[in-house]
Design a protein around this motif. Structure first.
Motif, mmCIF file in Angstrom:
data_model
loop_
_atom_site.group_PDB
_atom_site.id
_atom_site.type_symbol
_atom_site.label_atom_id
_atom_site.label_comp_id
_atom_site.label_asym_id
_atom_site.label_seq_id
_atom_site.Cartn_x
_atom_site.Cartn_y
_atom_site.Cartn_z
ATOM 1 N N LEU A 21 0.694 -1.195 -0.258
ATOM 2 C CA LEU A 21 -0.095 0.054 -0.146
ATOM 3 C C LEU A 21 0.782 1.264 -0.044
ATOM 4 O O LEU A 21 1.816 1.757 -0.228
ATOM 5 C CB LEU A 21 -1.092 -0.348 1.226
ATOM 6 N N ASP A 22 0.409 2.438 -0.105
ATOM 7 C CA ASP A 22 0.652 4.130 -0.259
ATOM 8 C C ASP A 22 2.459 3.698 1.659
ATOM 9 O O ASP A 22 1.886 3.693 1.596
ATOM 10 C CB ASP A 22 -0.100 4.697 0.088
ATOM 11 N N GLY A 23 2.789 4.804 -0.001
ATOM 12 C CA GLY A 23 4.316 5.009 1.509
ATOM 13 C C GLY A 23 4.252 6.937 1.602
ATOM 14 O O GLY A 23 3.000 7.057 1.592
ATOM 15 N N ASN A 54 -0.691 -8.311 -2.716
ATOM 16 C CA ASN A 54 0.228 -7.728 -3.695
ATOM 17 C C ASN A 54 -0.190 -7.040 -4.641
ATOM 18 O O ASN A 54 -1.329 -7.928 -4.736
ATOM 19 C CB ASN A 54 1.117 -8.320 -3.750
ATOM 20 N N GLY A 55 -0.023 -5.872 -5.167
ATOM 21 C CA GLY A 55 0.144 -5.898 -6.725
ATOM 22 C C GLY A 55 0.129 -6.479 -7.177
ATOM 23 O O GLY A 55 -0.073 -5.977 -8.815
ATOM 24 N N ASN A 59 -4.739 -6.168 -8.977
ATOM 25 C CA ASN A 59 -5.124 -5.180 -9.099
ATOM 26 C C ASN A 59 -5.946 -4.041 -8.273
ATOM 27 O O ASN A 59 -6.005 -2.473 -8.452
ATOM 28 C CB ASN A 59 -5.270 -4.785 -10.373
ATOM 29 N N LYS A 60 -6.825 -4.995 -7.626
ATOM 30 C CA LYS A 60 -7.694 -3.856 -6.182
ATOM 31 C C LYS A 60 -7.160 -3.186 -5.870
ATOM 32 O O LYS A 60 -7.098 -1.584 -5.352
ATOM 33 C CB LYS A 60 -8.612 -4.852 -6.552
ATOM 34 N N ILE A 61 -6.022 -3.577 -5.490
ATOM 35 C CA ILE A 61 -5.055 -2.953 -4.217
ATOM 36 C C ILE A 61 -4.106 -1.852 -4.264
ATOM 37 O O ILE A 61 -4.236 -1.176 -3.547
ATOM 38 C CB ILE A 61 -3.559 -3.725 -4.347
ATOM 39 N N TYR A 62 -4.172 -1.300 -5.673
ATOM 40 C CA TYR A 62 -3.948 -0.066 -6.157
ATOM 41 C C TYR A 62 -4.960 0.391 -6.327
ATOM 42 O O TYR A 62 -4.601 2.198 -6.448
ATOM 43 C CB TYR A 62 -3.342 -0.356 -7.930
ATOM 44 N N THR A 207 -4.207 3.276 -10.496
ATOM 45 C CA THR A 207 -5.499 3.143 -10.903
ATOM 46 C C THR A 207 -4.441 0.805 -11.069
ATOM 47 O O THR A 207 -6.017 0.348 -11.307
ATOM 48 C CB THR A 207 -5.319 3.679 -12.031
ATOM 49 N N GLY A 208 -3.323 0.615 -11.422
ATOM 50 C CA GLY A 208 -3.497 -0.900 -12.149
ATOM 51 C C GLY A 208 -3.397 -1.115 -13.335
ATOM 52 O O GLY A 208 -2.718 -1.768 -13.611
ATOM 53 N N GLU A 209 -3.304 0.434 -14.296
ATOM 54 C CA GLU A 209 -3.691 -0.212 -15.309
ATOM 55 C C GLU A 209 -2.128 -0.561 -15.567
ATOM 56 O O GLU A 209 -1.017 0.530 -15.561
ATOM 57 C CB GLU A 209 -3.998 1.286 -15.850
#
Length: 268
Positions: A21-23, A54-55, A59-62, A207-209
Motif C-alpha cells: 500500500l501507499d508509502g 499485493n499488486g 489490481n484492486k490493491i492499487y 489505478t493498476g493500469e
C-alpha cells in the motif's frame, strides 16, 4: 530537483507501513535490529492460503489510498475516487481493518504484523532499498507520459540520494558474493545487488493500469545508458534498478536522518 555536487547525501526517507500500500515520507528513522527501517512493511495482507495480497496478483490493491498519523498507530483507508476516509487503530482494530479490506477486495484477508523484521521482499538483503533522485528523473525521461512522482511511487525505494548523477548508486554493489561497505550518517551498510524489479513498476500506482511496453522499454534504456561505474556481473538482465542492502552491525537505536552524508568505504 537533483543537485550534482559530488557530495552524496540522504534527501528522502520513505516507509511503507502496510506492504503493497501507499508509502509516507518521514524526516528520520530508527533501525530495527534486523536492519529494516522501523515501521517499514511492518504489516502485510494475506489471503486464507497465507499468500501475500499485493499488486503483483491483485489490481484492486492499487485503488486503496492509505495515510498514517505521525506515530504510525492509526491508518486512514480510502478507496480511490471516494470522499470517505475511514480511520482505524492498527493495534486495537485489526479485525475491523480486515473486514474493510475483505469487503473491498471481495475475499477474506488477514492483516499480520512483524515488528522484528517486517515483511521484506528479499530476506537475504533486508535493509532499506536505495536509489538516487537523478535515477528517478532519468527513468521518467524514458517515459514522457509518466511524471517523476509516479515513477517514484512505482519503484517504492526507501532511501533517496541527492548530490549525485543518475545511477550513482550502482557503485554500491560489487561482484556476486561480494559487497560494498558504505556509511550513511552513523550507520554502516553493505550494498548487496541491484534490485530485480517485478510487474509492479509496469502498472499505474493508483489505478493498476498497465503501461504498454514498460518493461521492454526499461530494459533497452537501462542497457543503453549503463554508466562506466556499473559492475555488469550482477546484471543477468537489465530490468534492475535501486540497490538492496544489509546493515553491517547492530544499528539498534541509531537514527538515520534526512541530510546525512554518504561515504563509500570499500569492497568486502
Amino acid at each position: 530537483m537533483s543537485n550534482f555536487n559530488n557530495n552524496p547525501y540522504l534527501a528522502h526517507i520513505f516507509i511503507y507501513p502496510i506492504k503493497s500500500l501507499d508509502g509516507i515520507w518521514i524526516p528520520q528513522s530508527t533501525i530495527l535490529d534486523s536492519g529494516a527501517l522501523t515501521y517499514d512493511r511492518q504489516w502485510a495482507i494475506f489471503d486464507d492460503n497465507d499468500r501475500f495480497v499485493n499488486g503483483k496478483r491483485n489490481n484492486k490493491i492499487y485503488q486503496l489510498r492509505t495515510s498514517f498519523n505521525t506515530q504510525v498507530t492509526q491508518v486512514f483507508l480510502q478507496v480511490e475516487g471516494s470522499k470517505e476516509k475511514i480511520e482505524f487503530n492498527l493495534q486495537t482494530e485489526r479485525k475491523e481493518i480486515e473486514v474493510f479490506l475483505s469487503d473491498f477486495l471481495g475475499f477474506s484477508v488477514h492483516l499480520k504484523e512483524n515488528k522484528i523484521t517486517g515483511f521484506p521482499d528479499d530476506t537475504n538483503a533486508s535493509g532499506p532499498t536505495i536509489i538516487s533522485t537523478a535515477t528517478i528523473e532519468a527513468i521518467a525521461n524514458w517515459f514522457p507520459n509518466i511524471e517523476f512522482a509516479e515513477i517514484r511511487r512505482r519503484l517504492r525505494a526507501n532511501l533517496e540520494i541527492n548530490g549525485v548523477p543518475a545511477f550513482w548508486e550502482d557503485q554500491l554493489f560489487a561482484n556476486q558474493n561480494q559487497w560494498v561497505n558504505f556509511r550513511i550518517g552513523q550507520i554502516n551498510f553493505q550494498g548487496i545487488n541491484p534490485c530485480q524489479r517485478c510487474i509492479v513498476p509496469t502498472k499505474n500506482s493508483q489505478t493498476g493500469e498497465v503501461t504498454n511496453n514498460f518493461q521492454s522499454q526499461f530494459i533497452t534504456k537501462r542497457k543503453d545508458t549503463l554508466p562506466p561505474w556499473v559492475n555488469p556481473s550482477q546484471f543477468n538482465h537489465f530490468y534492475r534498478v535501486s540497490v538492496n542492502t544489509k546493515i553491517v552491525d547492530s544499528a539498534l537505536d541509531k537514527v538515520l536522518k534526512v541530510g546525512d552524508k554518504i561515504e563509500i568505504i570499500g569492497v568486502g
